[in-house]
Design an enzyme around this catalytic site. Structure first.
Site, PDB file in Angstrom:
ATOM      1  N   TYR A  36       0.841  -1.518   0.316  1.00  9.46           N
ATOM      2  CA  TYR A  36      -0.465   0.461  -0.280  1.00  9.46           C
ATOM      3  C   TYR A  36       1.106   0.951   0.150  1.00  9.46           C
ATOM      4  O   TYR A  36       0.810   2.260  -0.846  1.00  9.46           O
ATOM      5  CB  TYR A  36      -1.061  -0.084   1.588  1.00  9.46           C
ATOM      6  CG  TYR A  36      -1.524   1.596   1.493  1.00  9.46           C
ATOM      7  CD1 TYR A  36      -2.181   1.749   0.751  1.00  9.46           C
ATOM      8  CD2 TYR A  36      -1.007   2.016   2.231  1.00  9.46           C
ATOM      9  CE1 TYR A  36      -2.884   3.291   1.684  1.00  9.46           C
ATOM     10  CE2 TYR A  36      -2.021   3.077   3.302  1.00  9.46           C
ATOM     11  CZ  TYR A  36      -2.297   3.897   2.226  1.00  9.46           C
ATOM     12  OH  TYR A  36      -2.515   5.416   2.582  1.00  9.46           O
ATOM     13  N   TYR A 140     -10.084  16.633   1.885  1.00  5.11           N
ATOM     14  CA  TYR A 140     -10.031  15.902   0.259  1.00  5.11           C
ATOM     15  C   TYR A 140     -11.646  16.191   0.740  1.00  5.11           C
ATOM     16  O   TYR A 140     -12.129  17.073   1.494  1.00  5.11           O
ATOM     17  CB  TYR A 140      -9.708  14.395   0.348  1.00  5.11           C
ATOM     18  CG  TYR A 140      -8.884  13.936   0.036  1.00  5.11           C
ATOM     19  CD1 TYR A 140      -8.977  14.111  -0.952  1.00  5.11           C
ATOM     20  CD2 TYR A 140      -8.192  12.881   0.591  1.00  5.11           C
ATOM     21  CE1 TYR A 140      -7.285  13.585  -1.192  1.00  5.11           C
ATOM     22  CE2 TYR A 140      -6.617  12.458   0.785  1.00  5.11           C
ATOM     23  CZ  TYR A 140      -6.356  12.410  -0.253  1.00  5.11           C
ATOM     24  OH  TYR A 140      -5.259  12.014  -0.904  1.00  5.11           O
ATOM     25  N   HIS A 291       1.393  13.056  -7.053  1.00  2.76           N
ATOM     26  CA  HIS A 291       1.099  11.840  -5.690  1.00  2.76           C
ATOM     27  C   HIS A 291       1.991  10.700  -5.585  1.00  2.76           C
ATOM     28  O   HIS A 291       1.450   9.425  -5.187  1.00  2.76           O
ATOM     29  CB  HIS A 291      -0.982  11.685  -6.143  1.00  2.76           C
ATOM     30  CG  HIS A 291      -1.602  11.388  -4.383  1.00  2.76           C
ATOM     31  ND1 HIS A 291      -2.194  12.445  -4.397  1.00  2.76           N
ATOM     32  CD2 HIS A 291      -1.563  10.627  -3.683  1.00  2.76           C
ATOM     33  CE1 HIS A 291      -2.566  12.360  -3.531  1.00  2.76           C
ATOM     34  NE2 HIS A 291      -2.628  10.799  -3.075  1.00  2.76           N
ATOM     35  N   ARG A 294       0.995   7.692  -7.480  1.00  4.08           N
ATOM     36  CA  ARG A 294      -0.107   6.682  -6.932  1.00  4.08           C
ATOM     37  C   ARG A 294      -0.986   7.132  -7.498  1.00  4.08           C
ATOM     38  O   ARG A 294      -2.449   6.164  -7.597  1.00  4.08           O
ATOM     39  CB  ARG A 294       0.002   6.899  -5.898  1.00  4.08           C
ATOM     40  CG  ARG A 294       0.814   6.110  -4.928  1.00  4.08           C
ATOM     41  CD  ARG A 294       0.909   6.832  -3.216  1.00  4.08           C
ATOM     42  NE  ARG A 294      -0.610   6.298  -2.654  1.00  4.08           N
ATOM     43  CZ  ARG A 294       0.026   5.223  -2.183  1.00  4.08           C
ATOM     44  NH1 ARG A 294       1.432   4.275  -1.880  1.00  4.08           N
ATOM     45  NH2 ARG A 294      -0.244   4.344  -1.407  1.00  4.08           N
TER      46      ARG A 294
END
Ligand SMILES: Cc1cc2nc3c(=O)[nH]c(=O)nc-3n(C[C@H](O)[C@H](O)[C@H](O)COP(=O)(O)O)c2cc1C
Length: 402
Positions: A36, A140, A291, A294
């Site tokens: 991850y 976000y 990012h 990602r």
């Protein structure tokens, strides 16, 4: 010092650089958690470009010079930093180590730098804000404008100094390793995933013990009271299905500007048009970023597009960069091409995996030592003096090659 502390100390002493920290983290984390953090979207083309982009740049040193004390200090939008580095907003850090974002923020403060707190944390934004040291908050949209606005108001009340709007995450990137591993922010230990994860968990008893002792933090508390279609929101599911944007829109950013007095920074800029839009809407800073490879696979290395973006915005906004910083020398390359500071994501995450806050401090101090040594080898007295003349013909041609 008891035996456990001595073992941890030895473990850290063996970490001399990013690759060592990553390898040590791999030995400590279950595969699903390691992948991850480590992985990128789809074929990981952009992830590889990020590091290649830095490697393809060469320095042009000025020899026969002795710099006794290279000056790394800088001021970024009111933050006095001991070196031009901030720790990037990274979700899921409490799964890496129970100290999570609190450990990263504390290590950043100890190093005299600033932390950017993610809204996708295992800790509440108030808990992170209570860690000493200057911090920005990254918001976000969570497919829910009201949720985003409420987080911004809470961040203001909690005392964060700057607000970061991440614009490259309309939906989650296609990280196939996470699907294969059954990774979820919601790492609930129920029968079905316990059976699936058992083999990798059994190989990492120390991680399992710490995770259980931490109360198996199931939720992202900043989103705990959010609902989608009347049901509690499960972040992983929601950002994959993409019912609405997970990232703020330009309209949201205009709203943020009107409702946030401190510095506003737009993260995820890869082109001059977006950079100029951010500046026009009153952003104080931009982060040239993909990012960490990602999100959009096929995006350019952020270092490859930095020079044109920095030239387009000039002094109207403060330009920061992330994605692919592995060494102190990478920081200096980014500054030579127009960034005022960089953010690091995986670098502190590996330190955290190895030994919590102490591990983050260790890797940050390695980065500082690398910067000091490189400045001496360059013959450069201060980071304020870095410009393209410190790079040899600043060859960027290879940076876009897969
Ligand atoms: C595990 C992980 C989680 C992340 N979560 C977030 C996030 O919640 N918000 C955000 O804006 N960026 C997030 N990012 C991106 C980082 O802020 C940063 O852009 C990226 O890590 C920089 O690349 P690097 O890892 O090569 O330093 C995340 C990155 C990683 C590795």
């Amino acid at each position: 010092m008891n035996i456990n502390s001595r073992i941890r100390q030895r473990r850290l002493e063996a970490v001399l650089n990013y690759d060592d920290a990553r390898a040590a983290a791999q030995k400590r984390l279950p595969k699903a958690i390691f992948d991850y953090v480590d992985g990128g979207a789809e074929d990981e083309v952009t992830l590889r470009r990020n590091t290649k982009g830095f490697r393809d740049l060469s320095f042009e040193p000025k020899g026969a010079t002795w710099i006794e004390q290279p000056d790394l200090k800088t001021n970024i939008l009111g933050l006095e930093l001991s070196m031009p580095v901030l720790t990037a907003p990274c979700g899921g850090m409490r799964l890496v180590h129970p100290e999570g974002d609190l450990g990263i923020a504390a290590a950043a403060a100890q190093a005299g730098i600033a932390h950017v707190a993610t809204s996708a944390s295992g800790y509440t934004l108030e808990e992170i804000a209570a860690t000493p040291g200057p911090q920005w908050f990254q918001a976000y949209r969570f497919s829910n404008q009201e949720a985003m606005r409420s987080l911004v108001h809470r961040a203001k009340a909690a005392g964060f100094e700057g607000l970061v709007a991440t614009i490259d995450t309309s939906v989650s990137g296609n990280r196939e390793k996470d699907f294969r591993n059954g990774f979820s922010y919601d790492m609930r230990i129920n029968l079905s995933n316990a059976l699936r994860m058992a083999p990798q968990m059994l190989r990492r008893p120390e991680w399992v013990y710490r995770y259980m002792r931490d109360g198996m933090p199931f939720q992202l508390p900043n989103t705990a009271d959010l609902t989608v279609d009347g049901k509690p929101m499960e972040l992983t599911e929601m950002i994959r299905t993409g019912k609405d944007s997970h990232s703020p829109s330009w309209e949201d950013i205009a709203w943020m500007r009107a409702n946030w007095d401190g510095p506003l920074i737009v993260k995820g800029i890869l082109g001059t048009a977006d950079a100029l839009t951010a500046a026009r809407l009153g952003a104080d800073g931009i982060i040239v970023s993909n990012h960490g490879g990602r999100q959009l696979d096929g995006a350019p290395a952020s270092i490859a597009v930095l020079p044109q973006i920095a030239a387009a915005v000039g002094d109207t906004v403060t330009v920061l960069l992330d994605s692919g910083i592995r060494r102190g020398s990478d920081v200096l390359k980014a500054l030579s091409l127009g960034a005022k500071a960089v953010l690091v994501g995986r670098l502190p995450a590996w330190g955290l995996a190895v030994n919590g806050q102490a591990g983050v401090s260790h890797i940050l101090e390695i980065t500082r030592a690398e910067m000091i040594r490189t400045m001496r080898l360059l013959g450069c007295p201060s980071v304020q003096q870095l410009d393209p003349s410190w790079l040899s013909g600043h060859i960027l041609a290879g940076a876009d090659a897969p």
